[in-house]
Enzyme design. Structure first.
Site, PDB file in Angstrom:
ATOM      1  CG  ASP A   8      -1.952  -1.096   1.197  1.00  0.00           C
ATOM      2  OD1 ASP A   8      -1.995  -1.829   0.189  1.00  0.00           O
ATOM      3  OD2 ASP A   8      -2.714  -1.216   2.165  1.00  0.00           O
ATOM      4  CG  ASP A 128     -12.608  -2.809  -0.807  1.00  0.00           C
ATOM      5  OD1 ASP A 128     -11.942  -3.862  -0.863  1.00  0.00           O
ATOM      6  OD2 ASP A 128     -12.351  -1.806  -1.503  1.00  0.00           O
TER       7      ASP A 128
END
EC number: 5.3.1.16
Length: 235
Positions: A8, A128
């Site tokens: 990330d 998500d």
């Protein structure tokens, strides 16, 4: 089952967020170093996320370019890809596949155009959710859509790869929610990649037992809870 390290990106650095909260980040330094380490340990695909773009606080284009230039394995790119132009840019940066989330939930018409433009092999969809409660916009906004209804619709549209992340567990090392993963697996007929909370080799064994095709692993690799070289060999 494919093991996919996640890197990330935030302000050009590799980080992990706790439960997707931008205020609770753990820094892990140079993303190129992380990417190369994962490649050397046997990864065959890398998952890159531009957190700044997902959150609308900037972008990490240069960091993505640096990672792309350093790798000999493919990578997929996620984070803030919410237009055809952004999709084409992600692929032009070297990504073998782009991953969209918010667009897939909020704008099925645009998702259909994206699939038509690049095909299902170069576009994956991210679900998500907090369990099965869908979230969008960098995990900051709850969506009213039903997770299982979305899965049915996406399959009918021609989506062939799904990334499911349990936001409640992402970056926590708390392990998987077996029941939720099993429900997603039962509802999704194509390639399924699961992330969020993977903390040990036992979690990987559970995913294999449930018939999951890929595991997204982040913090457990950085913290040494899972040794990628050994896990790749065992998988």
């Amino acid at each position: 089952m494919r093991l996919i390290p996640a890197v990330d990106l935030k302000s050009g650095k590799a980080v992990r967020l706790y439960e997707g909260d931008p205020a609770r980040e753990t820094p892990y330094g140079d993303p190129v170093e992380a990417a190369l380490r994962f490649q050397e340990e046997g990864a065959t695909l890398l998952h890159l996320v531009d957190l700044d773009r997902a959150l609308g606080t900037g972008e990490n284009r240069e960091a993505v370019r640096r990672v792309a230039a350093s790798l000999s394995i493919p990578f997929q790119l996620a984070g803030g890809i919410r237009s055809l132009e952004a999709l084409q840019e992600a692929l032009s940066l070297g990504a073998s596949r782009a991953v969209v989330g918010t667009v897939a939930v909020k704008d099925p018409g645009l998702l259909a155009r994206m699939l038509e433009a690049v095909g299902p092999d170069r576009l994956a969809v991210a679900l998500d959710a907090r369990g099965l409660e869908v979230v969008v916009s960098g995990w900051q906004e709850a969506a009213s859509a039903s997770a299982l209804d979305l899965l049915r619709a996406w399959a009918e549209m021609g989506v062939r790869t799904l990334l499911y992340t349990d936001v409640r567990r992402d970056g926590t090392l708390l392990g998987l929610d077996r029941e939720v993963v099993a429900r997603v697996r039962a509802a999704w007929p194509h390639e399924l990649i699961v992330g969020g909370g993977i903390a040990s080799p036992e979690d990987l064994h559970l995913l294999q037992a449930l018939g999951v095709d890929g595991a997204l692993i982040g913090k457990a690799l950085y913290e040494g809870r899972i040794r990628l070289k050994e896990a790749v060999w065992r998988s």
